[in-house]
Design a protein around this motif. Sequence first.
Motif, PDB file in Angstrom:
ATOM      1  N   TRP A 210      52.735 -11.860 -69.866  1.00 21.71           N
ATOM      2  CA  TRP A 210      52.091 -12.402 -71.068  1.00 21.71           C
ATOM      3  C   TRP A 210      51.110 -11.379 -71.623  1.00 21.71           C
ATOM      4  N   THR A 211      51.215 -11.108 -72.930  1.00 26.52           N
ATOM      5  CA  THR A 211      50.345 -10.101 -73.557  1.00 26.52           C
ATOM      6  C   THR A 211      49.424 -10.697 -74.613  1.00 26.52           C
ATOM      7  N   GLY A 212      49.468 -12.022 -74.792  1.00 26.46           N
ATOM      8  CA  GLY A 212      48.559 -12.646 -75.745  1.00 26.46           C
ATOM      9  C   GLY A 212      49.285 -13.547 -76.729  1.00 26.46           C
ATOM     10  N   TRP A 213      48.626 -13.783 -77.853  1.00 26.53           N
ATOM     11  CA  TRP A 213      49.164 -14.676 -78.875  1.00 26.53           C
ATOM     12  C   TRP A 213      49.531 -13.912 -80.145  1.00 26.53           C
ATOM     13  N   ASP A 214      50.505 -14.408 -80.831  1.00 26.19           N
ATOM     14  CA  ASP A 214      50.812 -13.985 -82.193  1.00 26.19           C
ATOM     15  C   ASP A 214      50.803 -15.255 -83.022  1.00 26.19           C
ATOM     16  N   GLY A 215      49.639 -15.543 -83.606  1.00 25.60           N
ATOM     17  CA  GLY A 215      49.474 -16.836 -84.265  1.00 25.60           C
ATOM     18  C   GLY A 215      49.463 -17.923 -83.204  1.00 25.60           C
ATOM     19  N   ALA A 216      50.357 -18.895 -83.329  1.00 27.48           N
ATOM     20  CA  ALA A 216      50.459 -19.969 -82.341  1.00 27.48           C
ATOM     21  C   ALA A 216      51.463 -19.648 -81.247  1.00 27.48           C
ATOM     22  N   ALA A 217      52.150 -18.505 -81.366  1.00 24.30           N
ATOM     23  CA  ALA A 217      53.201 -18.162 -80.405  1.00 24.30           C
ATOM     24  C   ALA A 217      52.642 -17.332 -79.249  1.00 24.30           C
ATOM     25  N   LEU A 218      53.179 -17.575 -78.059  1.00 23.05           N
ATOM     26  CA  LEU A 218      52.892 -16.747 -76.900  1.00 23.05           C
ATOM     27  C   LEU A 218      53.804 -15.525 -76.931  1.00 23.05           C
ATOM     28  N   VAL A 219      53.249 -14.365 -76.587  1.00 28.04           N
ATOM     29  CA  VAL A 219      54.024 -13.126 -76.614  1.00 28.04           C
ATOM     30  C   VAL A 219      54.182 -12.607 -75.192  1.00 28.04           C
ATOM     31  N   PHE A 220      55.419 -12.251 -74.837  1.00 27.78           N
ATOM     32  CA  PHE A 220      55.716 -11.763 -73.494  1.00 27.78           C
ATOM     33  C   PHE A 220      56.474 -10.441 -73.572  1.00 27.78           C
ATOM     34  N   ASP A 221      56.135  -9.533 -72.677  1.00 25.01           N
ATOM     35  CA  ASP A 221      56.979  -8.364 -72.419  1.00 25.01           C
ATOM     36  C   ASP A 221      57.967  -8.752 -71.330  1.00 25.01           C
ATOM     37  N   THR A 222      59.256  -8.641 -71.615  1.00 20.63           N
ATOM     38  CA  THR A 222      60.279  -9.067 -70.676  1.00 20.63           C
ATOM     39  C   THR A 222      61.306  -7.957 -70.477  1.00 20.63           C
ATOM     40  N   PRO A 223      62.163  -8.049 -69.467  1.00 25.26           N
ATOM     41  CA  PRO A 223      63.222  -7.037 -69.298  1.00 25.26           C
ATOM     42  C   PRO A 223      64.141  -6.941 -70.511  1.00 25.26           C
ATOM     43  N   GLN A 224      64.208  -8.000 -71.311  1.00 24.27           N
ATOM     44  CA  GLN A 224      65.055  -8.000 -72.501  1.00 24.27           C
ATOM     45  C   GLN A 224      64.296  -7.595 -73.759  1.00 24.27           C
ATOM     46  N   GLY A 225      63.021  -7.217 -73.613  1.00 26.96           N
ATOM     47  CA  GLY A 225      62.210  -6.855 -74.759  1.00 26.96           C
ATOM     48  C   GLY A 225      61.135  -7.892 -75.012  1.00 26.96           C
ATOM     49  N   VAL A 226      60.495  -7.806 -76.170  1.00 29.59           N
ATOM     50  CA  VAL A 226      59.410  -8.723 -76.510  1.00 29.59           C
ATOM     51  C   VAL A 226      59.981 -10.095 -76.864  1.00 29.59           C
ATOM     52  N   GLU A 227      59.402 -11.148 -76.261  1.00 29.71           N
ATOM     53  CA  GLU A 227      59.807 -12.524 -76.545  1.00 29.71           C
ATOM     54  C   GLU A 227      58.608 -13.283 -77.076  1.00 29.71           C
ATOM     55  N   ARG A 228      58.847 -14.137 -78.062  1.00 28.60           N
ATOM     56  CA  ARG A 228      57.807 -15.004 -78.611  1.00 28.60           C
ATOM     57  C   ARG A 228      58.245 -16.457 -78.456  1.00 28.60           C
ATOM     58  N   ILE A 229      57.344 -17.265 -77.926  1.00 25.79           N
ATOM     59  CA  ILE A 229      57.637 -18.680 -77.717  1.00 25.79           C
ATOM     60  C   ILE A 229      56.467 -19.499 -78.249  1.00 25.79           C
ATOM     61  N   GLN A 230      56.777 -20.496 -79.007  1.00 18.69           N
ATOM     62  CA  GLN A 230      55.742 -21.406 -79.499  1.00 18.69           C
ATOM     63  C   GLN A 230      55.884 -22.730 -78.733  1.00 18.69           C
ATOM     64  N   PRO A 231      55.091 -22.909 -77.683  1.00 24.02           N
ATOM     65  CA  PRO A 231      55.274 -24.070 -76.822  1.00 24.02           C
ATOM     66  C   PRO A 231      54.537 -25.301 -77.344  1.00 24.02           C
ATOM     67  N   GLN A 232      54.900 -26.444 -76.783  1.00 23.91           N
ATOM     68  CA  GLN A 232      54.175 -27.659 -77.112  1.00 23.91           C
ATOM     69  C   GLN A 232      52.829 -27.687 -76.391  1.00 23.91           C
ATOM     70  N   SER A 233      52.792 -27.141 -75.194  1.00 22.98           N
ATOM     71  CA  SER A 233      51.538 -26.973 -74.457  1.00 22.98           C
ATOM     72  C   SER A 233      51.672 -25.751 -73.548  1.00 22.98           C
ATOM     73  N   THR A 234      50.532 -25.187 -73.170  1.00 22.70           N
ATOM     74  CA  THR A 234      50.505 -23.999 -72.315  1.00 22.70           C
ATOM     75  C   THR A 234      49.548 -24.237 -71.156  1.00 22.70           C
ATOM     76  N   VAL A 235      50.001 -23.917 -69.966  1.00 22.97           N
ATOM     77  CA  VAL A 235      49.124 -23.950 -68.792  1.00 22.97           C
ATOM     78  C   VAL A 235      48.914 -22.519 -68.321  1.00 22.97           C
ATOM     79  N   LEU A 236      47.676 -22.068 -68.335  1.00 20.52           N
ATOM     80  CA  LEU A 236      47.338 -20.740 -67.831  1.00 20.52           C
ATOM     81  C   LEU A 236      46.957 -20.868 -66.364  1.00 20.52           C
TER      82      LEU A 236
END
Length: 390
Positions: A131-157
Amino acid sequence: MTHVVIGGGPAGLMAAEEMARAGLSVMVADAKPSLGRKFLMAGKSGLNLTKDEAFAAFLAAYGDRADPLRPMLQAFGPGDVKHWAQGLGQTLFTGSTGRVFPDVMKASPLLRVWLARLSEMSVMLRPRWRWTGWDGAALVFDTPQGVERIQPQSTVLALGGASWARLGSDGAWAGLLKERGFDLAPFQPANVGLRVAWSHHMAPLIGQPVKAVAFQAGACRSRGEAVISATGLEGGGIYSVSKPVREGVALSIDLMPDFALEQITRRLTGPRGKASLSTHLRKRLKLGSVRTALLNEFARPLPVDPAALAMVIKALPVAHQGPGDMDGAISTAGGVPFAALDDALMLRDLPGVYCVGEMLDWEAPTGGYLLTACFATGRWAGRAIADRLA
């Protein structure tokens, strides 16, 4: 819509389990190639799941963070942890001090069954997703497939504290929350060894255990054991007093905790004859090589007067250079303050985002307290999300 848990340790997995049990779609993301790495490390010397003792005594171990943790620990305390682990096929035993372990002692069998159960509950496990942070309301992840953005209903850190960075708890998440305007309590080492600059006389004792003593720092007293390491003192006895020592309270060792001061004085007052003081001590007190070496290390030249020497033996002052490095600590204090969270562990200024486990600002000694609170806070947040959506 998916609910995202970031961090695949005990707190995160427990949150995921509770949400999945309620029928929610859950994804667990972890930066490492496999989940539960620090959990596995905790089990290398025996997986201490919890402590079987009266709730008041159990809660007191959390010190000034006992009140905010109370409802979570009441909802999922030592008995509940045992029942949960047994539900994963683990047979348990309770040691003489009340510490609870799986019969196999290791963490890997429990974790393997737990992850399999989560998969059967359709929890999506995503290792190597950093996890590298937020882009607006979306969570941003560095993954083996590249950058992924997910806008979840809730997030648990559930990102852990700031120790054992190689296992995933590097505290890097603190910068991401600070960017969002959150004030965090500074990280500090907890359950950590003590740095001591030993003289060359201690070299033959490196690796030897320190037994039959009591460590004292202010009102905190521990009968646990320690080990003389090349850099100082390690082990449960020292970890139990690490908080007051970190805060500047003087540390002393009672070398004969089962004997009163008067008893020791009487033994030392006996006739000495031509015997040296060291021979007199050996014959009269039977301290053994380790305790005798510690006495000489920290109190030489020893007082000749029996009453004064007895006082030193009952409260040997320890000269040290402070706690060990934070990355080598078993756990850390500091992190997200409870004042920033509501009763469900959701960030008040970031709706839909919950914080659990070691990233919260609390600490506790080893002995099952750390894992139990991680389980309990993860379960609490997972249930709160499920209840909110029910």
